[in-house]
Design an enzyme around this catalytic site. Structure first.
Site, mmCIF file in Angstrom:
data_model
loop_
_atom_site.group_PDB
_atom_site.id
_atom_site.type_symbol
_atom_site.label_atom_id
_atom_site.label_comp_id
_atom_site.label_asym_id
_atom_site.label_seq_id
_atom_site.Cartn_x
_atom_site.Cartn_y
_atom_site.Cartn_z
ATOM 1 N N CYS A 264 69.495 40.469 -22.149
ATOM 2 C CA CYS A 264 68.908 41.790 -21.905
ATOM 3 C C CYS A 264 69.925 42.858 -21.537
ATOM 4 C CB CYS A 264 67.868 41.687 -20.787
ATOM 5 S SG CYS A 264 68.561 41.143 -19.202
ATOM 6 N N GLN A 265 71.217 42.520 -21.452
ATOM 7 C CA GLN A 265 72.184 43.512 -20.975
ATOM 8 C C GLN A 265 72.161 44.830 -21.754
ATOM 9 O OE1 GLN A 265 72.719 40.311 -21.262
ATOM 10 N NE2 GLN A 265 73.981 39.514 -19.604
#
Length: 354
Positions: free
Chosen positions: A80-81
């Site tokens: 999800c970065q």
């Protein structure tokens, strides 16, 4: 009812797999490119870990994991970065993680599972790659349900908000109704009975119940910290220089203690560090232990993350913080099971009537 086989992409240490298996969804295999996760995934779950970049996985390979006559579920939580609020305003178009959602979409097209689920940070919906992902599902005939989920409403002792997507070729699908609306599970209920520790100490009976050390300055700081309070109440000489600036005043939750009578803050990959968020123990002068962090992520009390007595705060913190909470995985599994039962039963009735 045991009729669903699943494959877990971006499986990490197995949070989603463990939750799905709690709901009697039979996860056959997990894929992740982090070899550190292999022991945790396979030791705690009856599934095979495949250390492989999802971009290099083929649909033909995945199809081998599904048994004949079973309903196929393809699950995944792409890293999800790139979608995180921490990256807003930063150019992430060259981030190597951006194509991973596209790889997931390609595998759906190649496998054609009856069911798909994805979990990510809420801000994933702000990006074109997510819009393309949903559009591709609908083009292939999937009914799609996707919403922001407050995990505390489903029994997770943590103020974690995630975006959950469910898709089905069987018919309309949705997440089950909240199970803990207004009766949230608290920090004390989950970690209150663990043996007390000092900073830098570990429990001789549980290698994961160990706390990071604190510097003399941070030990003074935590002694002046109250549950739910901020560093703004410390004596002036203890306040960090960066927080004395106007720009630092917007980070009140770092160097904070949790409250016993409320759910915890969101667990991150650095949840074992007092200075990294509100990760101070409510009563003891230390940050929460790795075991406490895992419990707040709803991992079972005996979940093992590393073989033997080798413990790495950084590696295990990353596994815990990046994991789909086991309880959320279970809720997703229960929702999918209810959906499959409803539509297979309806199909059976229709067949009998005809």
């Amino acid at each position: 009812m045991d009729m669903i086989d699943a494959v877990d992409l971006f499986c990490g240490a197995g949070g989603l797999t463990a939750g799905l298996r709690n709901a009697n969804v039979q996860v056959q295999a997990g894929y992740d490119n982090d070899s550190n996760c292999k022991f945790a995934y396979e030791h705690n779950n009856e599934a095979t870990f495949n250390c492989k970049d999802v971009e290099n996985v083929t649909g033909e390979e995945l199809l081998k994991h599904y048994r004949p006559g079973r309903v196929k579920l393809l699950a995944g939580c792409a890293p999800c970065q790139p979608f995180s609020t921490y990256n807003q305003g930063r150019d992430t178009t060259t981030d190597k993680k951006w194509p991973l959602l596209n790889a997931f979409s390609r595998l759906i097209r190649e496998v054609q599972p009856e069911l798909v689920t994805m979990e990510n940070v809420p801000d994933v919906t702000k990006h074109a790659v997510y819009d393309d992902f949903v559009a591709n599902l609908r083009e292939q005939g999937y009914e799609v349900w996707a919403q922001r989920v407050e995990c505390v409403k489903y029994g997770l002792p943590q103020q974690r908000k995630r975006h959950v997507l469910l898709a089905s070729k069987l018919g309309p699908i949705e997440l089950i109704a909240p199970t803990h609306e207004g009766k949230y599970v608290t920090v004390k209920e989950i970690i209150g009975k663990l043996p007390p520790l000092g900073a830098g100490e570990s429990d001789p009976n549980d290698d994961l119940h160990r706390a990071a050390t604190l510097s003399p300055l941070n030990l003074k700081r935590i002694k002046h910290s109250v549950p739910g309070g901020t560093w703004k109440s410390w004596p002036p000489e203890l306040i960090a220089n960066c927080h004395r600036k106007a720009s630092g005043s917007t980070y009140p939750s770092v160097y904070g203690r949790m409250r016993n009578d409320a759910p915890s803050p969101t667990m991150t990959t650095l949840c074992y560090g007092f200075g990294n968020g509100r990760f101070g123990h409510p009563e003891q002068h230390r940050a929460i232990s790795l075991r406490e962090a895992a419990l707040l992520q709803s991992f079972p009390a005996d979940y093992k993350f590393m073989e033997g007595k080798r413990i790495s705060f950084k590696a295990i913190g990353r596994m815990i913080g990046n994991a789909v909470p086991v309880r959320l995985g279970e809720i997703i599994g229960l929702s999918i099971k209810a959906h499959v039962y409803l539509h297979t039963r309806a199909a059976s009735v229709e067949h009998q009537e005809s």
